[in-house]
Design a protein around this motif. Sequence first.
Motif, PDB file in Angstrom:
ATOM      1  N   MET A  36       0.811  -1.473   0.281  1.00 23.03           N
ATOM      2  CA  MET A  36       0.273   0.021   0.338  1.00 23.03           C
ATOM      3  C   MET A  36       1.017   1.015   0.043  1.00 23.03           C
ATOM      4  O   MET A  36       2.022   1.043   0.705  1.00 23.03           O
ATOM      5  CB  MET A  36      -1.167  -0.418   1.492  1.00 23.03           C
TER       6      MET A  36
ATOM      7  N   THR B 174       0.106  -5.043   0.687  1.00 24.58           N
ATOM      8  CA  THR B 174      -1.140  -6.165   0.698  1.00 24.58           C
ATOM      9  C   THR B 174      -1.175  -6.722  -0.369  1.00 24.58           C
ATOM     10  O   THR B 174      -2.387  -6.118  -0.632  1.00 24.58           O
ATOM     11  CB  THR B 174      -1.689  -5.448   1.863  1.00 24.58           C
TER      12      THR B 174
ATOM     13  N   ASP C 251      -3.533  -8.819   0.856  1.00 26.36           N
ATOM     14  CA  ASP C 251      -4.678  -9.739   0.931  1.00 26.36           C
ATOM     15  C   ASP C 251      -5.956  -8.668   1.662  1.00 26.36           C
ATOM     16  O   ASP C 251      -7.006  -8.955   1.916  1.00 26.36           O
ATOM     17  CB  ASP C 251      -4.661 -10.509   2.677  1.00 26.36           C
ATOM     18  N   ARG C 252      -6.502  -7.369   0.481  1.00 23.62           N
ATOM     19  CA  ARG C 252      -6.920  -6.175   0.835  1.00 23.62           C
ATOM     20  C   ARG C 252      -6.756  -6.196  -0.572  1.00 23.62           C
ATOM     21  O   ARG C 252      -6.424  -5.524  -1.420  1.00 23.62           O
ATOM     22  CB  ARG C 252      -5.909  -5.656   1.966  1.00 23.62           C
TER      23      ARG C 252
ATOM     24  N   ARG D 234     -11.050   0.757   7.016  1.00 16.29           N
ATOM     25  CA  ARG D 234     -11.314  -1.052   7.914  1.00 16.29           C
ATOM     26  C   ARG D 234     -12.307  -1.145   7.276  1.00 16.29           C
ATOM     27  O   ARG D 234     -12.143  -2.251   7.082  1.00 16.29           O
ATOM     28  CB  ARG D 234     -10.499  -0.783   9.065  1.00 16.29           C
TER      29      ARG D 234
ATOM     30  N   ASN E 188     -13.627   0.079   3.686  1.00 12.05           N
ATOM     31  CA  ASN E 188     -12.741  -0.406   2.346  1.00 12.05           C
ATOM     32  C   ASN E 188     -12.647   0.423   1.993  1.00 12.05           C
ATOM     33  O   ASN E 188     -13.073   0.619   0.752  1.00 12.05           O
ATOM     34  CB  ASN E 188     -12.813  -1.325   1.711  1.00 12.05           C
TER      35      ASN E 188
ATOM     36  N   ASP F 276      -0.504   0.884   8.151  1.00 15.66           N
ATOM     37  CA  ASP F 276       0.062   0.996   6.655  1.00 15.66           C
ATOM     38  C   ASP F 276      -0.750  -0.222   5.506  1.00 15.66           C
ATOM     39  O   ASP F 276      -0.777   0.574   4.372  1.00 15.66           O
ATOM     40  CB  ASP F 276       1.060   0.180   6.568  1.00 15.66           C
ATOM     41  N   ASP F 277      -2.063  -0.659   6.224  1.00 17.21           N
ATOM     42  CA  ASP F 277      -2.546  -1.119   5.527  1.00 17.21           C
ATOM     43  C   ASP F 277      -4.102  -0.261   5.078  1.00 17.21           C
ATOM     44  O   ASP F 277      -5.328  -0.892   4.445  1.00 17.21           O
ATOM     45  CB  ASP F 277      -3.414  -2.528   6.590  1.00 17.21           C
TER      46      ASP F 277
END
Length: 332
Positions: A1, A17, A19-20, A49, A52, A98-99
Amino acid sequence: MTRQDNSSGGTLPGPETGDRTSPTFRYVVGYGGDKRSKEAVKLAVAMARAFNAQLEIVCVLRADDPYQQVYPPVGDISPMLRQQASGWLQEGLELVPDDVAACTHIRTSPSIAGGLLDAVTEFGAGLIVVGAASGKYTAKFSVGPVADTLLHRASVPVALTPRGFKGTEPITRMYAGVGLRHGAQRVIAETKRAVERTGLELVLVSFLPLDQVHGKPQQAVDAAREKLREDAAEIGADHPVSVTVAQGKNLKRTVASMDWHPGSVLFVGSSRLAGDRQIFLGSTAARILRHLPVPMIVLPRGANNPSAPNVDDFHEGGRGMGGAGLDEEEVR
């Protein structure tokens, strides 16, 4: 990201990432470098989060009024102000993990609220997140002039951050205020979409201060609970939906009677005084706000045309905030 600091033109890399999925929505976060602004970033992170979204953290600098003379005369201090704003935004960006995708921006406008509304248009954002007013307040929520303007002019949902918000809990539950009046089909439909999209737990709640009840209180409670069950049935048994009737001697005690989940937000709608797809914070929602310990999200009123797009779709490309919608006239 990747996190982008557009205030200074630099890029802050973060780990990739896998997984997103790419962010679906964009949220504008009003930022001024103070404690309340940092709390707003924490709420925005939690919502990003859950739904999204990508964050657009915006610091608005007031534009000079060409008709206002400053005495004694001073030189151009705009470079100094931009440097200070850039430093504030860097601090705000460091609060974003960071996500979560986030960018920072400096904008100039005659008013801070106007600058945030312009940013919503610029980025196609579906939500504005602001903090409580600065100052010596004892209540969790205090609406300052910027939030007050947004709550009467915005065409997208506005998220209000309670004072002292830590943001340590992920958002796992949505509360939706639903009143006793019939005609909330649009509210229930939007609530259903939110549950289907996020999988979050939903609680339909009716606020019932007993000092406003005419007749026997238990009959009013039973009627409210039955109406909520009917609304929950419209959402369907496949989704995590529950109902509760909050009651107390007055509205303050009614709100306090709720066992508010730490990772939750309350959705309320706009007053009947609001124009189509506009926010207008009603008196009931404003009174609830004074006593609320969790974030409140105020949604615009739907269009009078029943075939018009819903709250989630009134931006080109279907960019919305991803939450539930309800009418403030239904919150009693």
